[in-house]
Scaffold this active site. Structure first.
Site, PDB file in Angstrom:
ATOM      1  CG  HIS A  34      41.309  43.356  35.068  1.00 36.61           C
ATOM      2  ND1 HIS A  34      41.336  43.813  33.740  1.00 36.61           N
ATOM      3  CD2 HIS A  34      40.143  43.101  35.866  1.00 36.61           C
ATOM      4  CE1 HIS A  34      39.766  44.112  33.852  1.00 36.61           C
ATOM      5  NE2 HIS A  34      39.136  43.909  34.412  1.00 36.61           N
ATOM      6  CG  HIS A  72      35.043  41.195  37.314  1.00 39.00           C
ATOM      7  ND1 HIS A  72      34.749  42.487  37.875  1.00 39.00           N
ATOM      8  CD2 HIS A  72      35.868  41.764  35.749  1.00 39.00           C
ATOM      9  CE1 HIS A  72      35.324  43.385  37.439  1.00 39.00           C
ATOM     10  NE2 HIS A  72      35.975  43.031  36.351  1.00 39.00           N
ATOM     11  CD  GLU A 123      36.099  44.237  32.010  1.00 42.13           C
ATOM     12  OE1 GLU A 123      36.288  43.799  33.121  1.00 42.13           O
ATOM     13  OE2 GLU A 123      35.834  45.315  31.180  1.00 42.13           O
TER      14      GLU A 123
END
Lengths: 134, 134
Positions: B7, B79, B130
């Site tokens: 994502h 992010h 991430e």
């Protein structure tokens, strides 16, 4: 309206260092750098299985990413590009919603040779959105 | 090491307004909001054909996105989350390269119930990364 995420663009101050970081440290497949003087950037594509990251370094005196790097000297996420099937229909629908298209409102030819438009980040919660017709 | 883009996270000051914008103006499929108090955010997923955008609104007093929104009051890209097959192997390989993992270095359970780690944006050209084990 929105289709696939075509790419996530990241502006970087040093393309060679960023390319090495994605290739060697993060273990991703990266392209050769391509200079796109008509867009004011040199790009490297990081190829992921489902989309790509586009690393952008300013090229020339009027680069569209120069001001971004002045504010973010280490680099940072610059825009997201979504695919649309009909960019003029998308533009007209957005205009009806009151969303602003940057520039003249006429699509330009993007880095992949296809028509693109950019939407005003203030109308999209701080995110610069590129639409690309595929 | 890097797999799919799981994502792209976008922090927004007003989740309801952002959800309406992605759904109504941009014509995307959006999820119901999910409060994740243990992560300090409420999230809405924008489902695209090849990945998703995660809209994040701060929740509670110690939200990890509060400082970002102070600097970027309109919101912005926060992010990128990449999938990895073995998060401990990824962490150890990154540590050998000198890249810094945020926090204790031990994976936490992310919004999708899977182990996650965050990498220091200064080591990755201004982008907060991430990693999520899938």
């Amino acid at each position: 309206m929105l289709g696939r995420v075509n790419h996530i663009a990241i502006a970087v101050p040093d393309l060679a260092a960023a390319t090495a970081g994605y290739r060697d440290t993060l273990g991703a497949r990266v392209s050769q750098p391509q200079a796109l003087p008509e867009h004011g950037v040199t790009v490297v594509f990081v190829e992921l299985p489902n989309t790509k990251v586009e690393l952008l370094e300013p090229l020339g005196d009027n680069s569209p990413v120069a001001a971004f790097l002045e504010k973010n000297p280490s680099g940072g996420m610059h825009h997201i590009c979504y695919e649309v099937s009909d960019i003029l229909a998308a533009r007209d629908q957005l205009a009806k919603s009151g969303a602003r298209v940057l520039g003249s409102g006429e699509p330009k030819t993007g880095a992949h040779g296809r028509p693109v438009l950019f939407l005003h980040p203030k109308d999209f919660f701080g995110t610069l959105i590129e639409l690309e017709q595929v």
